[in-house]
Design a protein around this motif. Structure first.
Motif, PDB file in Angstrom:
ATOM      1  N   ARG A 145       0.854  -1.168   0.000  1.00 41.75           N
ATOM      2  CA  ARG A 145       0.000   0.000   0.000  1.00 41.75           C
ATOM      3  C   ARG A 145       0.898   1.228   0.000  1.00 41.75           C
ATOM      4  O   ARG A 145       1.994   1.204   0.558  1.00 41.75           O
ATOM      5  CB  ARG A 145      -0.910  -0.012   1.219  1.00 41.75           C
ATOM      6  N   ILE A 206      -8.140   2.454   8.975  1.00 44.65           N
ATOM      7  CA  ILE A 206      -8.805   2.425   7.674  1.00 44.65           C
ATOM      8  C   ILE A 206      -8.787   0.984   7.182  1.00 44.65           C
ATOM      9  O   ILE A 206      -7.759   0.482   6.718  1.00 44.65           O
ATOM     10  CB  ILE A 206      -8.114   3.370   6.676  1.00 44.65           C
ATOM     11  N   ASN A 207      -9.902   0.311   7.294  1.00 46.57           N
ATOM     12  CA  ASN A 207      -9.947  -1.139   7.092  1.00 46.57           C
ATOM     13  C   ASN A 207      -9.385  -1.576   5.750  1.00 46.57           C
ATOM     14  O   ASN A 207      -8.629  -2.545   5.662  1.00 46.57           O
ATOM     15  CB  ASN A 207     -11.381  -1.648   7.259  1.00 46.57           C
ATOM     16  N   GLN A 208      -9.763  -0.872   4.682  1.00 47.70           N
ATOM     17  CA  GLN A 208      -9.335  -1.298   3.356  1.00 47.70           C
ATOM     18  C   GLN A 208      -7.883  -0.946   3.068  1.00 47.70           C
ATOM     19  O   GLN A 208      -7.348  -1.295   2.019  1.00 47.70           O
ATOM     20  CB  GLN A 208     -10.240  -0.677   2.275  1.00 47.70           C
ATOM     21  N   PHE A 209      -7.231  -0.243   4.010  1.00 45.58           N
ATOM     22  CA  PHE A 209      -5.866   0.203   3.776  1.00 45.58           C
ATOM     23  C   PHE A 209      -4.868  -0.457   4.719  1.00 45.58           C
ATOM     24  O   PHE A 209      -3.723  -0.722   4.342  1.00 45.58           O
ATOM     25  CB  PHE A 209      -5.792   1.728   3.926  1.00 45.58           C
TER      26      PHE A 209
END
Length: 278
Positions: A145, A206-209
């Motif tokens: 990421r 930030i769950n998706q990160f």
């Protein structure tokens, strides 16, 4: 027209490594433009102990300008080592110049554009290109990421520059729109400054990160209290690793360490030097 005194101007730091790096950049710019370039800070740096600066004291614009004015110098060019239009360069420096003009009406100080350039909606693409090179050097084969972090600013225009550069970085990396998450090291409290969110320390929420490997693109120019070895950003990264928000965090070098930055600084100097018919 008289040959101007050229200052390479940063905000200033109480850390010797920031002063030393500013001196390196000033010398490199001097070699590019074939004129002497003095490293001068707006604030703070004059307090760095001389023993940490090889016996050569740092100085600030107000003091150095006064010294030159007393010697009869009137022509100056300030090249800002600022990514965006921070208040220090957009308000403090012009106000300081106006104060001196009350005593020296013939004073002429030309301030070059900031590193992002004149069009803040389309910042100089080379900033994103520097970051892209640095990120690629850390990417490796593992999926990562990517976040771009700056100090955090009370000025919307400065924040906007960072966000646009994050989008440019995603394009340079051939990622989807929004794939590079811009964040701030810190911000002032209150809803009025929420445009700085998210904070670096909150990326783990930030769950998706969160999770896995993070490559952190450092939108900082010089080492000091915030960036570089032992700085605030490094401390926050250590906390993120300790809490398990990420398995690994890699940070890019600072922008001031990349040779392409000198191309930008030379162009900023040229913008005011040649516009005056030099």
């Amino acid at each position: 027209m008289a040959t101007p005194i050229v200052f390479l101007v940063d905000n200033g730091s109480l850390r010797a490594q920031a002063v030393i790096r500013l001196r390196v950049l000033a010398q490199a710019l001097s070699e590019r433009i074939q004129l002497p370039v003095e490293p001068v800070s707006l604030l703070h740096s004059c307090k760095v102990p001389i023993r940490e600066l090889a016996g050569v004291p740092a100085t600030i614009v107000k003091r150095r300008l006064r010294e030159y004015l007393d010697l009869g110098m009137r022509e100056f060019i300030c090249v800002p080592l600022f990514l965006g239009p921070s208040l220090a360069i957009s308000e403090y420096l012009p106000r300081l110049i106006e104060e001196f003009k009350q005593e020296y009406p013939d004073l002429n100080v030309r301030i070059a554009p900031v590193l992002a350039g004149v069009d803040l909606e389309a910042p100089d693409r080379r900033l994103a290109q520097i970051l892209a090179q640095q990120v690629r050097a850390l990417w490796g084969e593992a999926e990562s990421r990517v976040a771009l972090v700056d100090h955090g600013s009370p000025i919307v225009e400065v924040n906007r520059v960072r966000n646009v550069v994050a989008g440019q970085l995603a394009e340079e990396l051939e990622l989807s729109v929004g794939a590079v998450l811009p964040c701030s090291m810190e911000r002032r409290p209150g809803a009025a400054y929420a445009f700085n969110d998210p904070l670096l320390q909150d990326l783990g929420q930030i769950n998706q990160f969160a999770g896995g490997r993070l490559v952190l693109a450092m939108f900082f120019l010089l080492p000091g209290r915030h960036a570089g070895l032992g700085g605030d950003v490094a401390d926050i990264c250590d906390q993120l690793l300790t809490t398990g928000a990420f398995e690994q965090i890699e940070t890019t070098p600072l922008l001031g360490e990349h040779s392409l930055l000198m191309d930008i600084l030379e162009d900023r100097f040229d913008a005011v030097w040649y516009s005056a018919g030099a």
